[in-house]
Design a protein around this motif. Sequence first.
Motif, PDB file in Angstrom:
ATOM      1  N   GLN A   1      52.752  44.643  49.595  1.00 12.92           N
ATOM      2  CA  GLN A   1      51.813  43.722  50.189  1.00 12.92           C
ATOM      3  C   GLN A   1      50.487  43.762  49.454  1.00 12.92           C
ATOM      4  OE1 GLN A   1      51.666  45.057  54.253  1.00 12.92           O
ATOM      5  NE2 GLN A   1      52.826  43.267  54.899  1.00 12.92           N
ATOM      6  N   VAL A   2      49.940  42.631  49.170  1.00 15.08           N
ATOM      7  CA  VAL A   2      48.656  42.505  48.500  1.00 15.08           C
ATOM      8  C   VAL A   2      47.553  42.471  49.558  1.00 15.08           C
ATOM      9  CG1 VAL A   2      47.242  41.058  46.997  1.00 15.08           C
ATOM     10  CG2 VAL A   2      49.693  41.272  46.574  1.00 15.08           C
ATOM     11  N   VAL A   3      46.504  43.283  49.353  1.00 10.36           N
ATOM     12  CA  VAL A   3      45.398  43.311  50.313  1.00 10.36           C
ATOM     13  C   VAL A   3      44.083  42.806  49.718  1.00 10.36           C
ATOM     14  CG1 VAL A   3      46.412  45.123  51.730  1.00 10.36           C
ATOM     15  CG2 VAL A   3      44.930  45.747  49.835  1.00 10.36           C
ATOM     16  N   GLU A   4      44.025  42.673  48.400  1.00  9.39           N
ATOM     17  CA  GLU A   4      42.801  42.206  47.731  1.00  9.39           C
ATOM     18  C   GLU A   4      43.189  41.716  46.346  1.00  9.39           C
ATOM     19  OE1 GLU A   4      38.847  41.335  47.201  1.00  9.39           O
ATOM     20  OE2 GLU A   4      39.613  42.215  49.044  1.00  9.39           O
ATOM     21  N   LEU A   5      42.382  40.797  45.790  1.00  8.65           N
ATOM     22  CA  LEU A   5      42.645  40.339  44.430  1.00  8.65           C
ATOM     23  C   LEU A   5      41.337  40.017  43.729  1.00  8.65           C
ATOM     24  CD1 LEU A   5      42.389  36.982  43.883  1.00  8.65           C
ATOM     25  CD2 LEU A   5      44.224  37.020  45.533  1.00  8.65           C
ATOM     26  N   ALA A   6      41.400  40.028  42.413  1.00  9.74           N
ATOM     27  CA  ALA A   6      40.271  39.626  41.567  1.00  9.74           C
ATOM     28  C   ALA A   6      40.843  38.924  40.347  1.00  9.74           C
ATOM     29  CB  ALA A   6      39.455  40.841  41.138  1.00  9.74           C
ATOM     30  N   VAL A   7      40.088  37.955  39.872  1.00  8.53           N
ATOM     31  CA  VAL A   7      40.516  37.200  38.702  1.00  8.53           C
ATOM     32  C   VAL A   7      39.431  37.283  37.650  1.00  8.53           C
ATOM     33  CG1 VAL A   7      41.187  34.940  37.824  1.00  8.53           C
ATOM     34  CG2 VAL A   7      41.846  35.615  40.141  1.00  8.53           C
ATOM     35  N   GLY A   8      39.825  37.654  36.446  1.00  2.98           N
ATOM     36  CA  GLY A   8      38.932  37.669  35.292  1.00  2.98           C
ATOM     37  C   GLY A   8      39.738  37.116  34.139  1.00  2.98           C
ATOM     38  N   ASP A   9      39.798  37.848  33.048  1.00  3.60           N
ATOM     39  CA  ASP A   9      40.690  37.466  31.961  1.00  3.60           C
ATOM     40  C   ASP A   9      42.144  37.706  32.356  1.00  3.60           C
ATOM     41  OD1 ASP A   9      38.529  36.742  30.474  1.00  3.60           O
ATOM     42  OD2 ASP A   9      38.532  38.523  29.208  1.00  3.60           O
ATOM     43  N   VAL A  10      42.334  38.576  33.349  1.00  3.11           N
ATOM     44  CA  VAL A  10      43.658  38.863  33.905  1.00  3.11           C
ATOM     45  C   VAL A  10      43.547  38.838  35.425  1.00  3.11           C
ATOM     46  CG1 VAL A  10      44.320  40.273  31.918  1.00  3.11           C
ATOM     47  CG2 VAL A  10      43.387  41.375  33.915  1.00  3.11           C
ATOM     48  N   LEU A  11      44.688  38.859  36.099  1.00  4.59           N
ATOM     49  CA  LEU A  11      44.738  38.911  37.554  1.00  4.59           C
ATOM     50  C   LEU A  11      44.938  40.363  37.973  1.00  4.59           C
ATOM     51  CD1 LEU A  11      45.096  37.521  40.376  1.00  4.59           C
ATOM     52  CD2 LEU A  11      47.544  37.441  39.845  1.00  4.59           C
ATOM     53  N   TYR A  12      44.145  40.821  38.940  1.00  7.44           N
ATOM     54  CA  TYR A  12      44.267  42.171  39.483  1.00  7.44           C
ATOM     55  C   TYR A  12      44.619  42.066  40.957  1.00  7.44           C
ATOM     56  CZ  TYR A  12      41.598  43.509  35.347  1.00  7.44           C
ATOM     57  OH  TYR A  12      41.160  43.685  34.057  1.00  7.44           O
ATOM     58  N   SER A  45      37.491  46.564  47.559  1.00  7.85           N
ATOM     59  CA  SER A  45      37.043  45.346  46.898  1.00  7.85           C
ATOM     60  C   SER A  45      37.055  45.600  45.401  1.00  7.85           C
ATOM     61  CB  SER A  45      35.620  45.021  47.373  1.00  7.85           C
ATOM     62  OG  SER A  45      35.096  43.894  46.734  1.00  7.85           O
ATOM     63  N   LEU A  46      37.338  44.560  44.629  1.00 11.61           N
ATOM     64  CA  LEU A  46      37.242  44.695  43.187  1.00 11.61           C
ATOM     65  C   LEU A  46      36.697  43.408  42.591  1.00 11.61           C
ATOM     66  CD1 LEU A  46      40.569  44.009  41.560  1.00 11.61           C
ATOM     67  CD2 LEU A  46      40.669  45.051  43.771  1.00 11.61           C
ATOM     68  N   VAL A  47      35.947  43.590  41.508  1.00 13.67           N
ATOM     69  CA  VAL A  47      35.315  42.465  40.836  1.00 13.67           C
ATOM     70  C   VAL A  47      35.505  42.626  39.333  1.00 13.67           C
ATOM     71  CG1 VAL A  47      33.152  41.247  40.390  1.00 13.67           C
ATOM     72  CG2 VAL A  47      33.548  42.263  42.630  1.00 13.67           C
ATOM     73  N   ALA A  48      36.095  41.623  38.715  1.00 10.76           N
ATOM     74  CA  ALA A  48      36.246  41.625  37.263  1.00 10.76           C
ATOM     75  C   ALA A  48      34.974  41.056  36.641  1.00 10.76           C
ATOM     76  CB  ALA A  48      37.453  40.793  36.862  1.00 10.76           C
ATOM     77  N   VAL A  49      34.516  41.712  35.573  1.00  5.45           N
ATOM     78  CA  VAL A  49      33.362  41.237  34.809  1.00  5.45           C
ATOM     79  C   VAL A  49      33.810  41.162  33.351  1.00  5.45           C
ATOM     80  CG1 VAL A  49      30.905  41.560  34.355  1.00  5.45           C
ATOM     81  CG2 VAL A  49      31.900  42.516  36.437  1.00  5.45           C
ATOM     82  N   THR A  51      32.982  39.443  30.702  1.00 11.97           N
ATOM     83  CA  THR A  51      31.999  39.417  29.616  1.00 11.97           C
ATOM     84  C   THR A  51      31.459  40.805  29.311  1.00 11.97           C
ATOM     85  OG1 THR A  51      30.226  38.898  31.164  1.00 11.97           O
ATOM     86  CG2 THR A  51      31.303  37.047  30.061  1.00 11.97           C
ATOM     87  N   ALA A  52      31.481  41.690  30.292  1.00 16.68           N
ATOM     88  CA  ALA A  52      31.020  43.070  30.096  1.00 16.68           C
ATOM     89  C   ALA A  52      32.183  44.013  29.838  1.00 16.68           C
ATOM     90  CB  ALA A  52      30.220  43.535  31.313  1.00 16.68           C
ATOM     91  N   GLY A  53      33.411  43.512  29.929  1.00 14.37           N
ATOM     92  CA  GLY A  53      34.584  44.352  29.680  1.00 14.37           C
ATOM     93  C   GLY A  53      34.784  45.420  30.730  1.00 14.37           C
ATOM     94  N   MET A  54      34.592  45.039  32.011  1.00 14.21           N
ATOM     95  CA  MET A  54      34.769  46.040  33.060  1.00 14.21           C
ATOM     96  C   MET A  54      35.339  45.441  34.335  1.00 14.21           C
ATOM     97  SD  MET A  54      30.896  46.819  34.480  1.00 14.21           S
ATOM     98  CE  MET A  54      29.901  46.625  33.027  1.00 14.21           C
ATOM     99  N   LEU A  55      35.930  46.317  35.133  1.00 13.85           N
ATOM    100  CA  LEU A  55      36.402  46.002  36.469  1.00 13.85           C
ATOM    101  C   LEU A  55      35.743  47.006  37.398  1.00 13.85           C
ATOM    102  CD1 LEU A  55      38.496  44.347  38.237  1.00 13.85           C
ATOM    103  CD2 LEU A  55      39.899  46.399  38.082  1.00 13.85           C
ATOM    104  N   LEU A  56      35.055  46.509  38.417  1.00 11.13           N
ATOM    105  CA  LEU A  56      34.383  47.356  39.395  1.00 11.13           C
ATOM    106  C   LEU A  56      35.238  47.428  40.648  1.00 11.13           C
ATOM    107  CD1 LEU A  56      30.954  45.621  38.922  1.00 11.13           C
ATOM    108  CD2 LEU A  56      31.526  47.886  38.095  1.00 11.13           C
ATOM    109  N   VAL A  57      35.426  48.640  41.180  1.00 12.94           N
ATOM    110  CA  VAL A  57      36.261  48.832  42.362  1.00 12.94           C
ATOM    111  C   VAL A  57      35.492  49.625  43.406  1.00 12.94           C
ATOM    112  CG1 VAL A  57      38.432  49.758  43.255  1.00 12.94           C
ATOM    113  CG2 VAL A  57      38.341  48.869  40.914  1.00 12.94           C
ATOM    114  N   ALA A  58      35.392  49.068  44.620  1.00 15.05           N
ATOM    115  CA  ALA A  58      34.804  49.803  45.746  1.00 15.05           C
ATOM    116  C   ALA A  58      35.869  50.758  46.255  1.00 15.05           C
ATOM    117  CB  ALA A  58      34.366  48.843  46.844  1.00 15.05           C
ATOM    118  N   ASP A  59      35.665  52.036  46.022  1.00 16.30           N
ATOM    119  CA  ASP A  59      36.621  53.089  46.384  1.00 16.30           C
ATOM    120  C   ASP A  59      36.161  53.713  47.700  1.00 16.30           C
ATOM    121  OD1 ASP A  59      38.456  55.144  46.451  1.00 16.30           O
ATOM    122  OD2 ASP A  59      37.662  56.182  44.689  1.00 16.30           O
ATOM    123  N   ARG A  60      36.623  53.140  48.817  1.00 13.13           N
ATOM    124  CA  ARG A  60      36.191  53.595  50.144  1.00 13.13           C
ATOM    125  C   ARG A  60      36.495  55.066  50.391  1.00 13.13           C
ATOM    126  NH1 ARG A  60      36.218  49.397  54.690  1.00 13.13           N
ATOM    127  NH2 ARG A  60      36.217  51.340  55.820  1.00 13.13           N
ATOM    128  N   GLY A  61      37.688  55.479  50.028  1.00 11.85           N
ATOM    129  CA  GLY A  61      38.122  56.845  50.319  1.00 11.85           C
ATOM    130  C   GLY A  61      37.323  57.915  49.607  1.00 11.85           C
TER     131      GLY A  61
END
Length: 115
Positions: A1-12, A45-49, A51-61
């Motif tokens: 099951q998918v609970v979150e997604l982000a789109v940049g140059d690829v799909l996460y 939560s995750l956000v692809a960036v 242009t900066a070559g990064m993926l940011l992930v909110a790691d709650r745990g």
Amino acid sequence: QVVELAVGDVLYLVMADDTIVRFPGSIARPFTQAGIDLFLSSPASLVAVPTAGMLLVADRGNARVAVFSPDGTFLQQLVSPSFTDLRALAVDEPNGLLYILSGGRLYRTALPSLP
């Protein structure tokens, strides 16, 4: 099951089992988290960036924002005593800003610089 997604140059996709799957095309590829000290726990939560070559992930745990390269290699982490209830991330790329929602508070900081 998918609970979150982000789109940049690829799909996460964040899956219900806390794993992240990336799709640089039509085939799923591993998101290894290579080099990280503690694997992600309850990514919220995750956000692809691209242009900066990064993926940011909110790691709650682990009460942090983890920064990865697009292939899943760990780059750095942002930590704060305020990150007790991470909920969401948003990026303002033109102004180089990162917004972090934790509990009922919204924080704004500069996008992290890559090492």
